[in-house]
Design a protein around this motif. Structure first.
Motif, PDB file in Angstrom:
ATOM      1  N   HIS A  79       0.702  -1.104   0.042  1.00 47.88           N
ATOM      2  CA  HIS A  79       0.170  -0.251  -0.225  1.00 47.88           C
ATOM      3  C   HIS A  79       0.977   1.434  -0.071  1.00 47.88           C
ATOM      4  O   HIS A  79      -0.211   2.618   0.035  1.00 47.88           O
ATOM      5  CB  HIS A  79      -0.417  -0.225   0.891  1.00 47.88           C
ATOM      6  CG  HIS A  79       0.103   0.437   2.670  1.00 47.88           C
ATOM      7  ND1 HIS A  79       0.059  -0.686   3.270  1.00 47.88           N
ATOM      8  CD2 HIS A  79      -0.198   0.923   3.395  1.00 47.88           C
ATOM      9  CE1 HIS A  79       1.081  -0.573   4.294  1.00 47.88           C
ATOM     10  NE2 HIS A  79       0.239   0.513   4.251  1.00 47.88           N
ATOM     11  N   LYS A  82       4.215   2.907  -5.595  1.00 53.07           N
ATOM     12  CA  LYS A  82       3.124   3.719  -6.254  1.00 53.07           C
ATOM     13  C   LYS A  82       2.911   3.116  -7.295  1.00 53.07           C
ATOM     14  O   LYS A  82       2.070   3.328  -8.076  1.00 53.07           O
ATOM     15  CB  LYS A  82       4.245   5.307  -6.682  1.00 53.07           C
ATOM     16  CG  LYS A  82       4.599   5.985  -5.296  1.00 53.07           C
ATOM     17  CD  LYS A  82       5.193   7.046  -6.009  1.00 53.07           C
ATOM     18  CE  LYS A  82       5.251   7.909  -4.754  1.00 53.07           C
ATOM     19  NZ  LYS A  82       5.965   9.093  -5.487  1.00 53.07           N
ATOM     20  N   PHE A  84       1.105   0.068  -7.339  1.00 50.11           N
ATOM     21  CA  PHE A  84       0.149  -0.172  -6.423  1.00 50.11           C
ATOM     22  C   PHE A  84      -1.081   0.742  -6.187  1.00 50.11           C
ATOM     23  O   PHE A  84      -2.138   0.829  -6.226  1.00 50.11           O
ATOM     24  CB  PHE A  84       0.311  -1.289  -5.189  1.00 50.11           C
ATOM     25  CG  PHE A  84       0.938  -2.375  -5.178  1.00 50.11           C
ATOM     26  CD1 PHE A  84      -0.025  -3.685  -6.638  1.00 50.11           C
ATOM     27  CD2 PHE A  84       2.310  -2.741  -5.503  1.00 50.11           C
ATOM     28  CE1 PHE A  84       0.786  -4.419  -7.487  1.00 50.11           C
ATOM     29  CE2 PHE A  84       2.722  -3.684  -5.503  1.00 50.11           C
ATOM     30  CZ  PHE A  84       2.294  -4.747  -6.494  1.00 50.11           C
ATOM     31  N   ASN A  85      -0.279   1.879  -5.642  1.00 49.80           N
ATOM     32  CA  ASN A  85      -1.302   2.930  -5.058  1.00 49.80           C
ATOM     33  C   ASN A  85      -0.404   4.083  -5.246  1.00 49.80           C
ATOM     34  O   ASN A  85       0.369   4.162  -4.748  1.00 49.80           O
ATOM     35  CB  ASN A  85      -1.169   2.541  -3.676  1.00 49.80           C
ATOM     36  CG  ASN A  85      -2.447   3.908  -3.025  1.00 49.80           C
ATOM     37  OD1 ASN A  85      -3.147   4.082  -3.705  1.00 49.80           O
ATOM     38  ND2 ASN A  85      -2.429   3.021  -1.343  1.00 49.80           N
ATOM     39  N   THR A  86      -1.686   5.096  -5.486  1.00 50.04           N
ATOM     40  CA  THR A  86      -1.207   6.594  -6.099  1.00 50.04           C
ATOM     41  C   THR A  86      -1.780   7.713  -4.912  1.00 50.04           C
ATOM     42  O   THR A  86      -0.990   8.850  -4.736  1.00 50.04           O
ATOM     43  CB  THR A  86      -1.183   7.053  -7.158  1.00 50.04           C
ATOM     44  OG1 THR A  86      -2.806   7.662  -7.006  1.00 50.04           O
ATOM     45  CG2 THR A  86      -0.981   6.498  -8.101  1.00 50.04           C
ATOM     46  N   ASN A  87      -2.057   7.219  -3.678  1.00 51.51           N
ATOM     47  CA  ASN A  87      -2.885   7.696  -2.094  1.00 51.51           C
ATOM     48  C   ASN A  87      -2.212   6.970  -1.454  1.00 51.51           C
ATOM     49  O   ASN A  87      -1.179   6.689  -1.485  1.00 51.51           O
ATOM     50  CB  ASN A  87      -4.256   7.248  -2.486  1.00 51.51           C
ATOM     51  CG  ASN A  87      -5.378   7.065  -3.640  1.00 51.51           C
ATOM     52  OD1 ASN A  87      -5.286   8.249  -4.159  1.00 51.51           O
ATOM     53  ND2 ASN A  87      -6.175   6.312  -3.697  1.00 51.51           N
ATOM     54  N   ASN A  89      -2.457   6.105   1.398  1.00 53.81           N
ATOM     55  CA  ASN A  89      -2.925   5.436   2.447  1.00 53.81           C
ATOM     56  C   ASN A  89      -2.261   5.404   3.538  1.00 53.81           C
ATOM     57  O   ASN A  89      -1.219   4.838   3.850  1.00 53.81           O
ATOM     58  CB  ASN A  89      -3.541   4.283   1.810  1.00 53.81           C
ATOM     59  CG  ASN A  89      -4.719   4.264   0.903  1.00 53.81           C
ATOM     60  OD1 ASN A  89      -5.146   5.845   1.303  1.00 53.81           O
ATOM     61  ND2 ASN A  89      -4.814   3.947  -0.031  1.00 53.81           N
TER      62      ASN A  89
END
Length: 131
Positions: A79, A82, A84-87, A89
């Motif tokens: 998580h 980057k 997998f996820n740009t937010n 979290n």
């Protein structure tokens, strides 16, 4: 790759022996395999979690005294990657668990001193670091 099945067979034997050693301690949690599962992916060592987070530093020092290569969780959390996820979290439980995850590196030549590990864990228990 010619000898991969043979090496994996020996590694499984080592991991099964380690399972039997660690199961004696409530403060150490190991991966439990489903009865139909087959263990593989031996590149990261034997993984386990230490539930006594406030005693991890002393436990690591004790393992070092017994010349056992204890490594922290080596991979980035998905998580936070980057790809997998740009937010931004926060997964609080995952991040807390990561602090408790370790592995014992098993030498490639498959020679591991089980008695040394048992003595190390007994010493940790005697010192009140694990139960």
């Amino acid at each position: 790759l010619e000898y991969l099945d043979i090496l994996n067979k020996y590694r499984n034997e080592i991991y099964n022996k380690l399972d039997k050693i660690f199961i004696k301690y409530n403060s150490i949690n190991v991966t439990k395999l489903h009865k139909k599962a087959k263990r593989g992916g031996f590149f990261g060592g034997y993984p386990f979690a230490i539930s006594e987070e406030n005693k991890i530093k002393e436990i690591k020092e004790n393992f070092k005294k017994f010349n056992i290569d204890l490594s922290p969780y080596p991979w980035p959390l998905h998580h936070k990657m980057k790809i997998f996820n740009t937010n931004e979290n926060e997964l609080k439980n995952t991040e807390e668990l990561e602090k408790k995850l370790f592995s014992i590196r098993i030498p490639f030549f498959l020679n591991f001193n089980f008695q040394n590990l048992e003595t190390c864990l007994s010493n940790c228990k005697m010192l009140g670091l694990i139960n």
